[in-house]
Design a protein around this motif. Structure first.
Motif, PDB file in Angstrom:
ATOM      1  N   PHE A 145       0.814  -1.210   0.000  1.00  0.00           N
ATOM      2  CA  PHE A 145       0.000   0.000   0.000  1.00  0.00           C
ATOM      3  C   PHE A 145       0.849   1.261   0.000  1.00  0.00           C
ATOM      4  O   PHE A 145       0.413   2.315  -0.444  1.00  0.00           O
ATOM      5  CB  PHE A 145      -0.933   0.015   1.211  1.00  0.00           C
ATOM      6  N   ILE A 146       2.072   1.177   0.513  1.00  0.00           N
ATOM      7  CA  ILE A 146       2.930   2.357   0.593  1.00  0.00           C
ATOM      8  C   ILE A 146       3.574   2.667  -0.756  1.00  0.00           C
ATOM      9  O   ILE A 146       3.679   3.820  -1.168  1.00  0.00           O
ATOM     10  CB  ILE A 146       4.010   2.151   1.673  1.00  0.00           C
ATOM     11  N   ASN A 147       4.000   1.639  -1.455  1.00  0.00           N
ATOM     12  CA  ASN A 147       4.645   1.799  -2.756  1.00  0.00           C
ATOM     13  C   ASN A 147       3.995   0.835  -3.747  1.00  0.00           C
ATOM     14  O   ASN A 147       4.528  -0.246  -4.013  1.00  0.00           O
ATOM     15  CB  ASN A 147       6.150   1.519  -2.640  1.00  0.00           C
ATOM     16  N   SER A 166     -16.036  -6.631  -8.977  1.00  0.00           N
ATOM     17  CA  SER A 166     -16.095  -5.431  -9.817  1.00  0.00           C
ATOM     18  C   SER A 166     -14.820  -4.599  -9.763  1.00  0.00           C
ATOM     19  O   SER A 166     -14.711  -3.600 -10.478  1.00  0.00           O
ATOM     20  CB  SER A 166     -17.291  -4.561  -9.417  1.00  0.00           C
ATOM     21  N   VAL A 167     -13.836  -4.980  -8.952  1.00  0.00           N
ATOM     22  CA  VAL A 167     -12.644  -4.144  -8.828  1.00  0.00           C
ATOM     23  C   VAL A 167     -11.419  -4.737  -9.518  1.00  0.00           C
ATOM     24  O   VAL A 167     -10.378  -4.088  -9.580  1.00  0.00           O
ATOM     25  CB  VAL A 167     -12.300  -3.834  -7.351  1.00  0.00           C
ATOM     26  N   GLY A 168     -11.510  -5.937 -10.021  1.00  0.00           N
ATOM     27  CA  GLY A 168     -10.386  -6.523 -10.748  1.00  0.00           C
ATOM     28  C   GLY A 168     -10.224  -5.878 -12.113  1.00  0.00           C
ATOM     29  O   GLY A 168     -11.192  -5.736 -12.857  1.00  0.00           O
ATOM     30  N   GLY A 226      -7.016   0.467  -3.665  1.00  0.00           N
ATOM     31  CA  GLY A 226      -8.340   1.062  -3.513  1.00  0.00           C
ATOM     32  C   GLY A 226      -8.247   2.530  -3.148  1.00  0.00           C
ATOM     33  O   GLY A 226      -7.163   3.094  -2.995  1.00  0.00           O
ATOM     34  N   THR A 227      -9.390   3.158  -2.988  1.00  0.00           N
ATOM     35  CA  THR A 227      -9.447   4.606  -2.796  1.00  0.00           C
ATOM     36  C   THR A 227      -9.546   5.019  -1.336  1.00  0.00           C
ATOM     37  O   THR A 227      -9.360   6.194  -1.024  1.00  0.00           O
ATOM     38  CB  THR A 227     -10.657   5.191  -3.543  1.00  0.00           C
ATOM     39  N   LEU A 228      -9.840   4.099  -0.441  1.00  0.00           N
ATOM     40  CA  LEU A 228     -10.070   4.451   0.955  1.00  0.00           C
ATOM     41  C   LEU A 228      -8.829   4.197   1.803  1.00  0.00           C
ATOM     42  O   LEU A 228      -8.099   3.234   1.576  1.00  0.00           O
ATOM     43  CB  LEU A 228     -11.245   3.650   1.523  1.00  0.00           C
ATOM     44  N   GLY A 282      -8.549   4.448  -8.575  1.00  0.00           N
ATOM     45  CA  GLY A 282      -9.622   3.505  -8.858  1.00  0.00           C
ATOM     46  C   GLY A 282      -9.932   2.621  -7.672  1.00  0.00           C
ATOM     47  O   GLY A 282      -9.113   2.450  -6.766  1.00  0.00           O
ATOM     48  N   PRO A 283     -11.134   2.053  -7.656  1.00  0.00           N
ATOM     49  CA  PRO A 283     -11.556   1.210  -6.537  1.00  0.00           C
ATOM     50  C   PRO A 283     -10.733  -0.067  -6.443  1.00  0.00           C
ATOM     51  O   PRO A 283     -10.192  -0.550  -7.440  1.00  0.00           O
ATOM     52  CB  PRO A 283     -13.020   0.914  -6.850  1.00  0.00           C
TER      53      PRO A 283
END
Length: 196
Positions: A40-42, A71-73, A90-92, A56-57
């Motif tokens: 998630f960091i890089n 739906s996110v692949g 993801g966006t969150l 993107g999600p």
């Protein structure tokens, strides 16, 4: 086994490229392949494979219940027509250690293993981040990337670390091996030419 974590000790060992190449090699062989960008960091895997980049999600949106995993692949095609499915962060916002140790992460993998023949997880550098073991434990096997001229002490530390984590090592990839002069061929093209 279907889920393999691709791991290395530190940054710049070439782990992300090995993940992508392994994924497309398996896809060319006829396997349905999913790749998860678990750094998630890089998010280098997402940057490498996705035309839209990291936007993107993705997994954090699924965890929040705002979208479904199916739906996110993102389908990513290779030059030869083979394809793999990328799952990005993801966006969150989400704390990586908490996220990958959650029941949701296990549920993701269970769902992916039903739909894909091989799930490759691109892990963050294991010895650089305290929660590296959390990501490694998601795999049924771990594929270790070791760079040419890498520090042997670091490689041994990683081996001991993985033994404690308890996920069996599938194998080692010796990365960045220099090309031998004799295989470059005439003019450095690599072309085969008769002696004479």
């Amino acid at each position: 086994f279907r889920t393999v974590v691709v791991a290395s000790a530190t940054l710049a060992d070439g782990k992300t490229t090995v993940t992508a190449n392994t994924a497309f090699a398996a896809a060319r062989g006829g396997d349905r392949v999913a790749v998860i960008d678990a750094d998630f960091i890089n998010p280098a895997l997402t940057t490498l494979l996705s035309p839209t980049g990291v936007a993107g999600p993705g997994l954090t949106d699924v965890a929040a219940g705002t979208t479904r995993l199916s739906s996110v692949g993102e389908q990513v095609s290779g030059a030869d027509g083979s394809a793999v499915t990328l799952f990005r962060r993801g966006t969150l916002a989400h704390q990586m250690p908490d996220f990958f140790s959650s029941a949701k992460a296990s549920a993701f993998l269970d769902e992916l293993e039903e739909s894909f023949d091989l799930v490759l997880i691109d892990a963050p550098p294991v010895l650089r981040l305290a929660h590296g073991s959390t990501v490694v434990r998601l795999g049924q096997r771990v594929l270790v990337v070791v760079p040419h001229k890498g520090d042997m002490g670091t490689a041994e530390e990683l081996q001991q670390y993985l033994a404690v984590v308890g996920v069996p090592v599938l194998g080692y990839v010796y990365n960045f091996a220099p090309l031998r002069h004799e295989i470059l061929g005439r003019g450095g093209s690599g072309a085969d030419s008769p002696a004479g």
